[in-house]
Design an enzyme around this catalytic site. Structure first.
Site, mmCIF file in Angstrom:
data_model
loop_
_atom_site.group_PDB
_atom_site.id
_atom_site.type_symbol
_atom_site.label_atom_id
_atom_site.label_comp_id
_atom_site.label_asym_id
_atom_site.label_seq_id
_atom_site.Cartn_x
_atom_site.Cartn_y
_atom_site.Cartn_z
ATOM 1 N N ASP A 1 -3.033 -6.475 -6.234
ATOM 2 C CA ASP A 1 -4.024 -6.272 -5.183
ATOM 3 C C ASP A 1 -3.794 -7.340 -4.117
ATOM 4 O O ASP A 1 -3.826 -8.541 -4.427
ATOM 5 C CB ASP A 1 -5.430 -6.402 -5.778
ATOM 6 C CG ASP A 1 -6.533 -5.990 -4.814
ATOM 7 O OD1 ASP A 1 -6.341 -6.142 -3.587
ATOM 8 O OD2 ASP A 1 -7.596 -5.542 -5.289
ATOM 9 N N PRO B 1 -2.242 3.305 14.875
ATOM 10 C CA PRO B 1 -2.440 4.754 14.868
ATOM 11 C C PRO B 1 -3.883 5.143 15.171
ATOM 12 O O PRO B 1 -4.833 4.411 14.862
ATOM 13 C CB PRO B 1 -2.081 5.155 13.429
ATOM 14 C CG PRO B 1 -1.431 3.943 12.816
ATOM 15 C CD PRO B 1 -2.012 2.775 13.533
ATOM 16 N N TYR C 1 -14.980 -2.990 10.378
ATOM 17 C CA TYR C 1 -13.629 -2.415 10.332
ATOM 18 C C TYR C 1 -12.896 -2.676 11.642
ATOM 19 O O TYR C 1 -11.735 -3.103 11.642
ATOM 20 C CB TYR C 1 -13.690 -0.912 10.048
ATOM 21 C CG TYR C 1 -12.320 -0.265 10.125
ATOM 22 C CD1 TYR C 1 -11.354 -0.555 9.167
ATOM 23 C CD2 TYR C 1 -11.992 0.596 11.170
ATOM 24 C CE1 TYR C 1 -10.086 0.009 9.246
ATOM 25 C CE2 TYR C 1 -10.734 1.165 11.248
ATOM 26 C CZ TYR C 1 -9.786 0.863 10.283
ATOM 27 O OH TYR C 1 -8.518 1.409 10.371
ATOM 28 N N GLY D 1 0.820 -1.215 0.000
ATOM 29 C CA GLY D 1 0.000 0.000 0.000
ATOM 30 C C GLY D 1 0.844 1.251 0.000
ATOM 31 O O GLY D 1 0.556 2.210 0.720
ATOM 32 N N ALA D 2 1.876 1.272 -0.839
ATOM 33 C CA ALA D 2 2.880 2.336 -0.775
ATOM 34 C C ALA D 2 2.573 3.542 -1.651
ATOM 35 O O ALA D 2 3.397 4.448 -1.745
ATOM 36 C CB ALA D 2 4.249 1.767 -1.159
ATOM 37 N N SER E 1 -4.803 -0.237 14.197
ATOM 38 C CA SER E 1 -5.587 0.976 14.414
ATOM 39 C C SER E 1 -6.027 1.008 15.867
ATOM 40 O O SER E 1 -6.142 -0.042 16.517
ATOM 41 C CB SER E 1 -6.821 0.962 13.507
ATOM 42 O OG SER E 1 -7.742 1.974 13.863
ATOM 43 N N LYS F 1 -9.394 -4.935 12.272
ATOM 44 C CA LYS F 1 -8.172 -4.445 12.912
ATOM 45 C C LYS F 1 -7.889 -5.190 14.221
ATOM 46 O O LYS F 1 -6.729 -5.345 14.615
ATOM 47 C CB LYS F 1 -8.258 -2.937 13.140
ATOM 48 C CG LYS F 1 -8.138 -2.133 11.843
ATOM 49 C CD LYS F 1 -6.843 -2.439 11.099
ATOM 50 C CE LYS F 1 -6.633 -1.552 9.893
ATOM 51 N NZ LYS F 1 -5.349 -1.823 9.199
ATOM 52 N N ARG G 1 -1.809 -1.092 -5.965
ATOM 53 C CA ARG G 1 -2.634 -1.437 -7.129
ATOM 54 C C ARG G 1 -2.390 -0.514 -8.312
ATOM 55 O O ARG G 1 -2.680 -0.883 -9.451
ATOM 56 C CB ARG G 1 -4.122 -1.386 -6.749
ATOM 57 C CG ARG G 1 -4.546 -2.484 -5.781
ATOM 58 C CD ARG G 1 -6.001 -2.309 -5.373
ATOM 59 N NE ARG G 1 -6.206 -1.055 -4.652
ATOM 60 C CZ ARG G 1 -7.389 -0.491 -4.451
ATOM 61 N NH1 ARG G 1 -8.477 -1.050 -4.932
ATOM 62 N NH2 ARG G 1 -7.484 0.641 -3.768
#
Length: 253
Positions: free
Chosen positions: A62, A185, A155, A11-12, A142, A159, A36
């Protein structure tokens, strides 16, 4: 100064992943960056190589597609498989809804990306680390892993799974000298809310009104710090939030 080390970051192309790639490049790491969007990856590669004098390999796939993950990662030359740091960053939230009104396609996307994608990438990379008996895995979680909030059900569950998987990895990889760190985070102003609210810019901006949120760079600094410690020191679990945020629910605005 080049370190001779390599970090693989999923996911860069935006947010935490982009910031982590920049931070590790600044410290002299060569990078494998995935995402992606092939065009963004190539542009980012050129920028990083020019600015920091490192080598960058791009892999467009992906993380939800296990066959694509395996094909892309196994296509790396042997010299690129000596991964010192794996940052499992790819992840997202979609919408806010009560459990009885949730969009099941959104559920699938969150679970497939946040949980299964992390597993697919880790399943390929961990044997490379085991062979060398060294390495560090950083899983981006998260505050939602620690405190469930209204309409965040799936969600938060995804996490929480990252949290549990990080603990499981730490135990399973203990014999192989591989560090595992979960970084959780809190509120951070990235594309996160824009993605969650499917492009609604006003709704996304409202999330951060009235306080100073984390930046992607703040999170990247913490991730790098966790990876810069002496070989005998491992931070297992870390929660970082803005000063105005106590947990996923309580924010002073």
């Amino acid at each position: 100064m080049k370190t001779g080390k390599t970090a693989l970051i999923t996911g860069a192309t935006a947010g935490f992943g982009e910031a982590c790639a920049t931070r590790f490049a600044k410290e002299g790491y060569n990078l494998v960056i995935t995402g992606r969007r092939a065009d963004r990856l190539e542009a980012f590669k050129s920028q990083l190589e020019k600015e920091y004098g490192i080598q960058v390999k791009t892999l467009a796939f992906d993380v939800r597609d296990n066959n694509a993950v395996k094909t892309a990662l196994h296509s790396l030359e042997d010299s690129w498989k000596s991964i010192d740091v794996l940052v499992n960053n790819a992840g997202l939230a979609l919408d806010l809804s009560t459990i009885d009104e949730g969009n099941t396609d959104d559920w699938d996307t969150m679970i497939d990306t946040n949980v299964k994608g992390l597993l697919y990438v880790s399943r390929v990379v961990i044997p490379w680390m085991k062979e060398r008996k060294q390495g560090q895995i950083v899983n981006i979680g998260s505050t939602a892993a620690k405190t469930v909030y209204a309409k965040g059900n799936v969600y938060c569950a995804s996490k929480a799974a990252v949290d549990a998987l990080s603990q499981g990895m730490r135990i399973d990889l203990l014999l192989y000298n591989i560090k595992v760190t979960a970084v959780h985070p809190g509120a951070a102003e990235t594309e996160f809310s824009l993605v969650r609210f499917k492009g609604d810019e006003n709704r996304a901006k409202d999330v951060y009104k009235g306080f100073t949120p984390l930046s992607a760079g703040d999170v990247a600094d913490v991730v790098y710090y966790c990876c810069s410690l002496p070989s005998h020191v491992c931070i297992n679990d870390l929660v970082l939030t803005p000063t105005a945020q106590a947990n996923a629910y309580y924010i002073h605005r």
